[in-house]
Design a protein around this motif. Structure first.
Motif, PDB file in Angstrom:
ATOM      1  N   ASP A 113       0.784  -1.225   0.000  1.00 21.45           N
ATOM      2  CA  ASP A 113       0.000   0.000   0.000  1.00 21.45           C
ATOM      3  C   ASP A 113       0.821   1.283   0.000  1.00 21.45           C
ATOM      4  OD1 ASP A 113      -2.209  -1.715   0.219  1.00 21.45           O
ATOM      5  OD2 ASP A 113      -2.063  -1.712   2.409  1.00 21.45           O
ATOM      6  N   GLY A 114       2.138   1.168   0.161  1.00 15.71           N
ATOM      7  CA  GLY A 114       3.023   2.331   0.152  1.00 15.71           C
ATOM      8  C   GLY A 114       4.279   1.999  -0.628  1.00 15.71           C
ATOM      9  N   LEU A 121       8.960   6.976  -5.129  1.00 21.75           N
ATOM     10  CA  LEU A 121       8.401   7.617  -3.944  1.00 21.75           C
ATOM     11  C   LEU A 121       7.662   8.890  -4.330  1.00 21.75           C
ATOM     12  CD1 LEU A 121       8.059   7.748  -0.888  1.00 21.75           C
ATOM     13  CD2 LEU A 121      10.269   8.934  -0.767  1.00 21.75           C
ATOM     14  N   ARG A 122       6.406   8.969  -3.912  1.00 23.70           N
ATOM     15  CA  ARG A 122       5.584  10.143  -4.171  1.00 23.70           C
ATOM     16  C   ARG A 122       5.473  10.972  -2.892  1.00 23.70           C
ATOM     17  NH1 ARG A 122       2.852   5.820  -6.411  1.00 23.70           N
ATOM     18  NH2 ARG A 122       1.439   5.734  -4.605  1.00 23.70           N
ATOM     19  N   PRO A 123       5.338  12.292  -3.031  1.00 25.04           N
ATOM     20  CA  PRO A 123       5.219  13.148  -1.845  1.00 25.04           C
ATOM     21  C   PRO A 123       4.094  12.682  -0.928  1.00 25.04           C
ATOM     22  CG  PRO A 123       5.525  14.497  -3.795  1.00 25.04           C
ATOM     23  CD  PRO A 123       5.318  13.087  -4.286  1.00 25.04           C
ATOM     24  N   HIS A 163      12.173  13.449   3.491  1.00 28.46           N
ATOM     25  CA  HIS A 163      11.116  12.485   3.799  1.00 28.46           C
ATOM     26  C   HIS A 163      11.380  11.888   5.178  1.00 28.46           C
ATOM     27  CE1 HIS A 163       9.669  12.562  -0.385  1.00 28.46           C
ATOM     28  NE2 HIS A 163      10.936  12.500  -0.756  1.00 28.46           N
ATOM     29  N   PRO A 164      11.209  12.669   6.257  1.00 29.41           N
ATOM     30  CA  PRO A 164      11.503  12.165   7.595  1.00 29.41           C
ATOM     31  C   PRO A 164      10.457  11.168   8.077  1.00 29.41           C
ATOM     32  CG  PRO A 164      10.507  14.329   7.739  1.00 29.41           C
ATOM     33  CD  PRO A 164      10.720  14.060   6.274  1.00 29.41           C
ATOM     34  N   GLY A 165      10.844  10.378   9.070  1.00 24.75           N
ATOM     35  CA  GLY A 165       9.888   9.491   9.730  1.00 24.75           C
ATOM     36  C   GLY A 165       9.607   8.196   9.018  1.00 24.75           C
ATOM     37  N   ALA A 166      10.508   7.743   8.144  1.00 19.37           N
ATOM     38  CA  ALA A 166      10.310   6.454   7.479  1.00 19.37           C
ATOM     39  C   ALA A 166      10.384   5.331   8.505  1.00 19.37           C
ATOM     40  CB  ALA A 166      11.367   6.249   6.391  1.00 19.37           C
TER      41      ALA A 166
END
Length: 281
Positions: A166-167, A225-227, A253-256
């Motif tokens: 889903d991501g 990777l999309r915003p 892209h923090p918080g992966a």
């Protein structure tokens, strides 16, 4: 808060007032040796404390994988012994591509300690840039860090599988392990179905310095990777995937999420599927 620090800025910080100097952790480690402790004895940054990946930055191998997260009580004890102060600055370095230093960076962030940075280019950049080294072991004053787990998102196997559907789930291993062509360490070859290969070696230049935020952003955009899209990473045992999380933060892209058990945990269960080949599957 910054995730990377240059050799020039670190040298200036180490020359500053004693109370403001960062704690420096030497986390050199190699899968096939020689031990990082030997390199530390041969020379290290002034005041740096050797911090072992296998015994401090990870728990014993087992059902959780080859480098499971350490027990918070043990981690707090070891970080205090290294002189880490609650809220005080910490700099971590290795002597390769920054991936082991990224594990230390991620673990401190997970432990609730935000003021931590990776030395850009590591030990090689420090010596190349003409800064002094030391051979005397550090004897730090005990620190008072309070380990508060939960500062960074951790994925379990089911969450990693869902993110792959889903991501965007990034596999940090080399292509030959992702495709299943070879698997030198873990029980089975292949990758988590739906995961996209993003080898950790692509985050740094040949001399171990990190690519610019713009270059890393382009890299992740090229990987799909999309915003705003949820993203996470895994590798063999949760070490090199930490460099994906760091690179994502540098790229904006923090918080992966990090699947801490990674393939060494996933592949232990024969009921979990394994995809092979170049495509996510």
């Amino acid at each position: 808060m910054r995730s990377l620090i240059s050799t020039t800025d670190l040298a200036a910080a180490l020359a500053g007032p004693a109370g403001d100097r960062p704690v420096v952790l030497d986390v050199r480690w190699r899968l096939t040796g020689p031990p990082g402790a030997e390199s530390y004895r041969d020379g290290h940054l002034p005041g740096a404390v050797f911090t072992d990946l296998d015994h401090v930055l990870a728990a014993e191998p087992g059902e959780g994988g080859r480098h499971p997260l350490p027990d918070p009580v043990d981690l707090q004890r070891d970080l205090r012994a290294a002189g880490v102060r609650d809220g005080g600055p910490v700099v971590v370095y290795d002597d390769a591509d920054g991936s082991v230093a990224a594990r230390a960076w991620w673990l401190l962030r997970w432990a609730g300690h935000d003021d931590v940075a990776v030395l850009d280019g590591g030990y090689a950049a420090w010596t190349t840039d003409g800064h002094e080294v030391d051979t005397e072991p550090a004897r730090p004053e005990p620190g008072d860090i309070e380990v508060r787990p939960g500062g960074m998102p951790v994925l379990d196997a089911d969450e990693a599988a869902a993110l792959a559907r889903d991501g965007l789930l990034l596999d940090a291993r080399a292509a030959a392990r992702y495709t299943g062509e070879t698997e030198p360490v873990d029980p089975r070859a292949g990758h988590i179905p739906g995961a996209v290969n993003a080898p950790f070696a692509g985050h740094t230049t040949a001399d171990g310095r990190w690519h610019t935020p713009e270059e890393l952003a382009d890299r992740f955009a090229g990987l799909g990777l999309r915003p705003g899209e949820p993203v996470g990473a895994y590798c063999g045992s949760g070490v090199t995937a930490s460099s994906v999380v760091l690179a994502l933060e540098i790229a904006g892209h923090p918080g992966a999420g990090l699947y801490a058990g990674s393939w060494s945990h996933w592949s232990r269960n024969p009921d979990r599927p394994a995809a092979t080949g170049d495509l996510p599957g």
